[in-house]
Motif scaffolding. Structure first.
Motif, PDB file in Angstrom:
ATOM      1  N   ILE A  75      -2.971   3.139  11.329  1.00 38.20           N
ATOM      2  CA  ILE A  75      -3.239   3.898  10.110  1.00 38.20           C
ATOM      3  C   ILE A  75      -4.135   5.090  10.416  1.00 38.20           C
ATOM      4  CG2 ILE A  75      -4.047   3.739   7.726  1.00 38.20           C
ATOM      5  CD1 ILE A  75      -3.698   0.685   7.965  1.00 38.20           C
ATOM      6  N   VAL A  76      -3.526   6.279  10.493  1.00 36.72           N
ATOM      7  CA  VAL A  76      -4.290   7.512  10.677  1.00 36.72           C
ATOM      8  C   VAL A  76      -3.839   8.572   9.658  1.00 36.72           C
ATOM      9  CG1 VAL A  76      -4.769   7.162  13.130  1.00 36.72           C
ATOM     10  CG2 VAL A  76      -2.672   8.351  12.446  1.00 36.72           C
ATOM     11  N   ASN A  77      -3.198   8.127   8.594  1.00 36.54           N
ATOM     12  CA  ASN A  77      -2.558   9.038   7.641  1.00 36.54           C
ATOM     13  C   ASN A  77      -3.463   9.271   6.436  1.00 36.54           C
ATOM     14  OD1 ASN A  77      -0.745  10.153   5.641  1.00 36.54           O
ATOM     15  ND2 ASN A  77       0.937   9.477   6.961  1.00 36.54           N
ATOM     16  N   HIS A  78      -3.857  10.512   6.225  1.00 35.09           N
ATOM     17  CA  HIS A  78      -4.760  10.818   5.112  1.00 35.09           C
ATOM     18  C   HIS A  78      -4.070  10.720   3.751  1.00 35.09           C
ATOM     19  CE1 HIS A  78      -3.120  14.926   4.438  1.00 35.09           C
ATOM     20  NE2 HIS A  78      -3.011  14.988   5.748  1.00 35.09           N
ATOM     21  N   ARG A  79      -2.735  10.568   3.740  1.00 36.58           N
ATOM     22  CA  ARG A  79      -1.996  10.463   2.480  1.00 36.58           C
ATOM     23  C   ARG A  79      -1.755   9.008   2.048  1.00 36.58           C
ATOM     24  NH1 ARG A  79       0.968  14.630   5.435  1.00 36.58           N
ATOM     25  NH2 ARG A  79       0.384  16.658   4.550  1.00 36.58           N
ATOM     26  N   SER A  80      -2.066   8.053   2.897  1.00 30.00           N
ATOM     27  CA  SER A  80      -1.777   6.648   2.588  1.00 30.00           C
ATOM     28  C   SER A  80      -2.655   6.134   1.458  1.00 30.00           C
ATOM     29  CB  SER A  80      -1.987   5.774   3.826  1.00 30.00           C
ATOM     30  OG  SER A  80      -1.097   6.135   4.854  1.00 30.00           O
ATOM     31  N   ARG A  81      -2.059   5.309   0.610  1.00 35.95           N
ATOM     32  CA  ARG A  81      -2.773   4.676  -0.501  1.00 35.95           C
ATOM     33  C   ARG A  81      -2.672   3.156  -0.378  1.00 35.95           C
ATOM     34  NH1 ARG A  81       0.328   8.143  -5.198  1.00 35.95           N
ATOM     35  NH2 ARG A  81      -0.448  10.227  -4.649  1.00 35.95           N
ATOM     36  N   GLU A  82      -3.492   2.475  -1.169  1.00 35.54           N
ATOM     37  CA  GLU A  82      -3.488   1.013  -1.136  1.00 35.54           C
ATOM     38  C   GLU A  82      -2.109   0.464  -1.479  1.00 35.54           C
ATOM     39  OE1 GLU A  82      -6.213  -0.645  -0.119  1.00 35.54           O
ATOM     40  OE2 GLU A  82      -7.123   1.337   0.137  1.00 35.54           O
ATOM     41  N   GLU A  83      -1.449   1.060  -2.484  1.00 38.33           N
ATOM     42  CA  GLU A  83      -0.152   0.536  -2.895  1.00 38.33           C
ATOM     43  C   GLU A  83       0.906   0.700  -1.806  1.00 38.33           C
ATOM     44  OE1 GLU A  83      -0.541   4.516  -5.309  1.00 38.33           O
ATOM     45  OE2 GLU A  83      -1.870   2.919  -4.563  1.00 38.33           O
ATOM     46  N   ASP A  84       0.721   1.685  -0.924  1.00 37.85           N
ATOM     47  CA  ASP A  84       1.656   1.851   0.186  1.00 37.85           C
ATOM     48  C   ASP A  84       1.579   0.658   1.131  1.00 37.85           C
ATOM     49  OD1 ASP A  84       2.577   4.432  -0.609  1.00 37.85           O
ATOM     50  OD2 ASP A  84       0.719   5.292   0.163  1.00 37.85           O
ATOM     51  N   LEU A  85       0.369   0.220   1.414  1.00 36.64           N
ATOM     52  CA  LEU A  85       0.187  -0.921   2.314  1.00 36.64           C
ATOM     53  C   LEU A  85       0.660  -2.217   1.664  1.00 36.64           C
ATOM     54  CD1 LEU A  85      -3.286   0.256   3.537  1.00 36.64           C
ATOM     55  CD2 LEU A  85      -1.237   0.153   4.942  1.00 36.64           C
ATOM     56  N   GLU A  86       0.442  -2.339   0.362  1.00 32.45           N
ATOM     57  CA  GLU A  86       0.948  -3.511  -0.353  1.00 32.45           C
ATOM     58  C   GLU A  86       2.473  -3.566  -0.287  1.00 32.45           C
ATOM     59  OE1 GLU A  86      -0.680  -3.024  -4.224  1.00 32.45           O
ATOM     60  OE2 GLU A  86      -2.748  -3.497  -3.594  1.00 32.45           O
ATOM     61  N   LEU A  87       3.107  -2.395  -0.431  1.00 31.94           N
ATOM     62  CA  LEU A  87       4.566  -2.326  -0.337  1.00 31.94           C
ATOM     63  C   LEU A  87       5.053  -2.770   1.038  1.00 31.94           C
ATOM     64  CD1 LEU A  87       7.368  -1.484  -1.428  1.00 31.94           C
ATOM     65  CD2 LEU A  87       6.879   0.823  -0.599  1.00 31.94           C
ATOM     66  N   LEU A  88       4.335  -2.340   2.081  1.00 27.76           N
ATOM     67  CA  LEU A  88       4.718  -2.732   3.432  1.00 27.76           C
ATOM     68  C   LEU A  88       4.766  -4.249   3.569  1.00 27.76           C
ATOM     69  CD1 LEU A  88       5.247  -2.170   6.469  1.00 27.76           C
ATOM     70  CD2 LEU A  88       2.760  -2.167   6.770  1.00 27.76           C
ATOM     71  N   LEU A  89       3.713  -4.920   3.123  1.00 32.48           N
ATOM     72  CA  LEU A  89       3.674  -6.377   3.273  1.00 32.48           C
ATOM     73  C   LEU A  89       4.718  -7.058   2.404  1.00 32.48           C
ATOM     74  CD1 LEU A  89      -0.055  -7.363   3.706  1.00 32.48           C
ATOM     75  CD2 LEU A  89       1.628  -6.623   5.380  1.00 32.48           C
ATOM     76  N   GLU A  90       4.968  -6.498   1.220  1.00 32.19           N
ATOM     77  CA  GLU A  90       6.028  -7.058   0.374  1.00 32.19           C
ATOM     78  C   GLU A  90       7.378  -6.993   1.087  1.00 32.19           C
ATOM     79  OE1 GLU A  90       6.010  -4.900  -3.263  1.00 32.19           O
ATOM     80  OE2 GLU A  90       4.026  -5.630  -3.888  1.00 32.19           O
TER      81      GLU A  90
END
Length: 482
Positions: free
Chosen positions: A453-468
């Motif tokens: 994770i080095v992306n300044h545009r990433s949000r919490e919901e993006d990471l939640e989507l990944l795990l889903e």
């Protein structure tokens, strides 16, 4: 005849459209897939013969829009966490336009580009905790920065003038370099290119946190000295490529001081943590290195390509590379009064004006804003790891030292080999869906998913989507294999 536009007004209109289109493209990055494969019919277009006659700029631009722009790696996208690839910025894009417009040759000489790079290097050295007199040079990336640092180390610690005598000759001992087994392959490449060879590139085992085993390092140094070899350098990692592990840089610095060895730090992405008051302790000891290599196109969010090599001793740095031809010598006055400033500090004489986009980024955002982005990514990695640990079908594969999370879909009904196949298929499905781009690695012999994770545009919901998506695809793949 020139290569300038025949109609400057028409060129200006098309160029303005290009810039507007790219601004729109950056603004809408979240609305596109994180990645899409290049179709075969598009690949076939790149098999065309060399153009002998030109085409109108408008027509060439339309080909770019149709065949090139839609198929990037995807690292600008907020759900791209494959490998450690920075997301860039809009101001960085226009800085590159300005630099290309100037088309400066930044080997040195009395020009603004020389003073901009000096200022940028001084800023970067200060942010890393190096003394004001430290030397440095901007390069294409950390692979080249590692080569620069190790070339200086070889000249400084060989015990003879390598520039003059080379590495061959009767009575010369084998120079030996030490790095952990987790160290990036660019260090091994540098060892080969510097004439050390694989046999002189000692890879030291790591502990359970994937940090270099310093007891094993000391034993290797002792054994090499007893064998008549000449240890000269230790490479410390500030963020390994596999897991983001950080070696004990303070201890490595102390070992190098006691043993008379050069201390080089590969801080490809982790060195930027030193910019943050909150994270600086995690890379403590980095400021004690003799040389430091790091990228700005990773966690610095500067567009590709740009890295930096910093060397504590400017005299030693220059001594490793300086080779002045008469036509490059500094003169008392005129454009050559500065000489080949940066040509004396690295391999290249011809260099593009890379410093401008760093200068502009630090002016526009400030170092503290970049540091806050880094802190946010580290916090996101910690929360992602916590979500993995709380999920019944997911398991961490390595400790999370900074920003890299390695994990695995698990199921007690499947053996380890079957789980490898399931996790690989999960990776393929998620990447090919365009929803997100994690990558993978192998830890303890097992295939694992990896989010860097080095992306300044990433949000919490993006990471939640990944795990889903990982959990859902894991169940689907497992059901089709049992």
């Amino acid at each position: 005849m020139t290569l300038d536009p025949a109609d400057w007004d028409a060129f200006r209109e098309t160029a303005h459209r290009m810039l507007d289109d790219m601004i729109d493209w950056l603004e809408s990055v979240r609305d596109r897939p994180a990645w899409r494969p290049v179709p075969d019919h598009v690949k076939a277009r790149f098999e065309a013969a060399v153009p002998r006659d030109g085409s109108p700029l408008d027509a060439v631009y339309e080909e770019f829009r149709e065949s090139i722009l839609p198929y990037p790696t995807g690292n600008l996208h907020p759900r791209f966490w494959g490998w450690v690839r920075g997301a860039g910025t809009a101001d960085g894009m226009v800085a590159d336009l300005l630099a290309s417009g100037m088309n400066a040759h930044t080997g040195g000489f009395d020009q603004a580009a020389t003073y901009v790079e000096r200022q940028v290097v001084r800023w970067l050295a200060e942010l890393a905790g190096f003394p004001a007199e430290a030397s440095g040079i901007l390069v294409s990336g950390c692979s080249m920065a590692n080569l620069v640092g190790l070339a200086v180390a070889r000249q400084a610690r060989a015990g003879w003038d390598v520039n003059e005598e080379g590495l061959q000759g009767e009575g010369k001992p084998r120079l030996v370099l030490y790095a952990s087994s987790e160290t990036h392959g660019s260090v091994a490449k540098a060892a080969r290119l510097l004439g050390l060879g694989d046999r002189a590139d000692r890879r030291i085992p790591v502990n359970g946190a994937f940090e270099i085993d310093t007891a094993a390092l000391l034993e290797a140094i002792r054994a090499d000295r007893e064998a008549g070899h000449h240890p000269f350098c230790v490479v410390g990692n500030a963020g390994t490529v596999n897991t983001g592990a950080i070696d004990d840089l303070e201890e490595l610095a102390a070992i190098c001081e006691a043993e008379g060895l050069w201390f080089h730090v590969d801080g490809a992405f982790g060195a930027i943590a030193a910019w943050s008051d909150e994270l600086r302790d995690r890379v403590a000891g980095l400021e004690r290195a003799d040389s430091l290599a790091f990228d700005l196109h990773k966690w610095g969010s500067i567009p590709y390509d740009i890295g930096c090599a910093i060397v504590r001793d400017p005299v030693v740095h220059r001594g490793a590379f300086s080779l002045i031809a008469p036509y490059l010598s500094a003169r008392a006055r005129g454009i050559a009064s500065e000489g080949a400033t940066f040509g004396d500090l690295g391999l290249q004489l011809s260099r593009r004006f890379r410093a401008l986009k760093v200068w502009m980024a630090l002016k526009v955002h400030g170092a503290d804003a970049i540091a806050r982005s880094v802190e946010r990514n580290v916090g996101q990695a910690g929360r992602l790891a916590a979500m993995v640990e709380a999920h019944p079908r997911l398991a961490l594969a390595a400790p999370v030292a900074l920003n890299v999370v390695c994990f695995r879909w698990v199921d007690d009904r499947l053996d380890a080999d079957e789980l490898d196949r399931v996790n690989e298929e999960i990776l393929f499905r998620i990447q090919e869906s365009g929803e997100a781009v994690p990558s993978s690695t192998v830890i303890d012999g097992r295939f694992v998913l990896r989010a860097a994770i080095v992306n300044h545009r990433s949000r919490e919901e993006d990471l939640e989507l990944l795990l889903e998506r990982v959990a859902a695809e894991g169940e689907a793949v497992a059901a089709s294999t049992t």
